[in-house]
Design a protein around this motif. Structure first.
Motif, PDB file in Angstrom:
ATOM      1  N   LYS A  67     -13.272   3.279  -5.293  1.00 37.81           N
ATOM      2  CA  LYS A  67     -13.347   4.055  -6.471  1.00 37.81           C
ATOM      3  C   LYS A  67     -14.037   5.293  -6.528  1.00 37.81           C
ATOM      4  CE  LYS A  67     -13.411   0.188 -10.199  1.00 37.81           C
ATOM      5  NZ  LYS A  67     -14.330  -0.365 -11.226  1.00 37.81           N
ATOM      6  N   LYS A  71     -12.833   9.079  -7.822  1.00 36.84           N
ATOM      7  CA  LYS A  71     -13.562   9.701  -8.575  1.00 36.84           C
ATOM      8  C   LYS A  71     -13.505  11.358  -7.958  1.00 36.84           C
ATOM      9  CE  LYS A  71     -16.055   6.625 -11.069  1.00 36.84           C
ATOM     10  NZ  LYS A  71     -17.537   6.355 -11.599  1.00 36.84           N
ATOM     11  N   ARG A 197     -17.650  10.193 -15.776  1.00 35.32           N
ATOM     12  CA  ARG A 197     -17.628   9.422 -16.804  1.00 35.32           C
ATOM     13  C   ARG A 197     -16.383   8.548 -16.875  1.00 35.32           C
ATOM     14  NH1 ARG A 197     -19.163  14.533 -18.858  1.00 35.32           N
ATOM     15  NH2 ARG A 197     -17.073  14.949 -19.673  1.00 35.32           N
ATOM     16  N   GLU A 199     -13.293   5.944 -16.427  1.00 35.67           N
ATOM     17  CA  GLU A 199     -13.108   4.445 -15.958  1.00 35.67           C
ATOM     18  C   GLU A 199     -12.037   4.494 -15.120  1.00 35.67           C
ATOM     19  OE1 GLU A 199     -14.600   1.830 -16.754  1.00 35.67           O
ATOM     20  OE2 GLU A 199     -16.511   2.981 -17.641  1.00 35.67           O
ATOM     21  N   THR A 201      -8.858   2.712 -13.644  1.00 32.29           N
ATOM     22  CA  THR A 201      -8.092   1.545 -13.871  1.00 32.29           C
ATOM     23  C   THR A 201      -8.041   0.782 -12.902  1.00 32.29           C
ATOM     24  OG1 THR A 201      -7.026   2.702 -15.631  1.00 32.29           O
ATOM     25  CG2 THR A 201      -5.939   0.819 -14.613  1.00 32.29           C
TER      26      THR A 201
END
Length: 261
Positions: A67, A71, A197, A199, A201
Motif C-alpha cells: 500500500k 500511496k 488520507r 483508502e 482498495t
C-alpha cells in the motif's frame, strides 16, 4: 482516456537478502521502494492524462505493505489505487503474476492504455508486461522511449541497441517503458497529504474471476532450484616472453594444462 499502470514494490537493491532454505527474497525488515521503471510508467501515464484528460488507476499485486508504494503513486498524481493481495497469490512467478494482474484489469472494465516499467529490478525478467497483454489479448509495445496518442492510434518509439523503431498500434494496448522516456516527478505536498488520507482498495482472489490452480505457487511453472554467489575469479596469468611466438606457445601450454583446449 482510461489509463492503468501496473507497479511493483521491490526490495531496495542495496539491501537484498536471500533465504538459503527457500531460495526466496527475505522481505521482512528490508526497506522497500517503488520499482524505478514503474515510476517512469506512472509519469508517462500522468503526462498523457494532462494532455488528453482521463483517469489514471494504479494496480499492484503484493503483501499489505505494498500500500505504501501505491500511496507514493497517488502522491505523484494518480487518481485511484488498487492492491491485489491474498495468500493464494504467494510464490507467483511471472506467468501467475501476469494472469492475476490481467484478471484485475478485466474487473476494472474499460481501459485504453496499460503502462508497465520495462522490468522489475528484483527479477529483471521483463516478462510480466508482455504476458499480461497476452492474457488480455491486446497489442503490446515494449522498450518504449517515446509515445504519442492521436485519437485511438498510439505512435511510439521503441529503444533499440542501434537506434529507434517507430511503430503504431490501435488502443487498447499495453506499453512497457524504459528509463529514458521521462524523469518521474516528485510527489507534491498536496499530493502526499491526499495520498495519506486515501483508502486503498484491496481485492482478494475471491473478488476476481480466476481459476485457483493458476494462482500463486500452484500456477507457477517456474521454480528456483538454487541461488548462490559465484566463486570469485582468480587473477589471470601474465605472460612475458621475448617474442610473440614464445608468448603464444606458453599460452597454448597453459590452456592445455587447464584442459580448455
Amino acid at each position: 482516456m482510461d489509463i492503468v499502470v501496473c507497479v511493483k514494490q521491490v526490495p531496495d537493491t542495496t539491501e537484498v537478502k536471500i533465504d538459503p532454505a527457500t531460495n526466496t527474497l527475505i522481505r521482512q525488515g528490508v526497506p522497500s521502494i517503488v520499482n524505478p521503471f514503474d515510476k517512469n510508467a506512472v509519469e508517462a501515464a500522468l503526462q498523457l492524462k494532462e494532455k488528453h484528460g482521463g483517469k489514471v488507476t494504479v494496480i499492484s499485486m503484493g503483501p499489505p505493505q505494498a500500500k505504501e508504494a501505491l500511496k507514493e503513486c497517488l502522491a505523484m498524481g494518480a487518481d485511484t489505487a488498487i492492491l491485489i493481495s491474498d495468500r493464494k497469490f504467494g510464490g507467483a512467478d511471472t506467468l501467475a503474476t501476469s494472469y492475476t494482474l490481467a484478471a484485475a484489469i478485466r474487473k476494472l472494465g474499460t481501459y485504453d492504455i496499460i503502462f508497465c516499467g520495462k522490468q522489475a529490478i528484483d527479477g529483471d525478467t521483463a516478462q510480466v508486461g508482455p504476458e499480461t497483454a497476452e492474457h488480455l489479448g491486446i497489442a503490446q509495445a515494449t522498450y518504449v522511449a517515446k509515445i504519442d496518442v492521436n485519437g485511438d492510434t498510439v505512435r511510439f518509439e521503441r529503444e533499440q541497441e542501434e537506434g529507434y523503431e517507430v511503430l503504431e498500434a490501435k488502443m487498447p494496448l499495453l506499453v512497457s517503458v524504459v528509463k529514458s522516456i521521462n524523469e518521474p516527478r516528485y510527489p507534491s505536498i498536496k499530493g502526499t497529504m491526499r495520498a495519506n488520507r486515501a483508502e486503498i482498495t484491496v481485492w482478494t482472489a475471491d473478488d476476481l474471476v480466476v481459476e485457483e490452480q493458476k494462482l500463486g505457487l500452484k500456477g507457477s511453472p517456474t521454480q528456483v532450484r538454487r541461488i548462490f554467489t559465484p566463486a570469485q575469479r582468480t587473477q589471470g596469468v601474465i605472460i612475458q616472453k621475448d617474442t610473440a611466438r614464445e608468448c603464444v606457445a606458453e599460452l597454448i601450454q597453459n590452456l592445455s594444462e587447464a584442459k580448455i583446449v
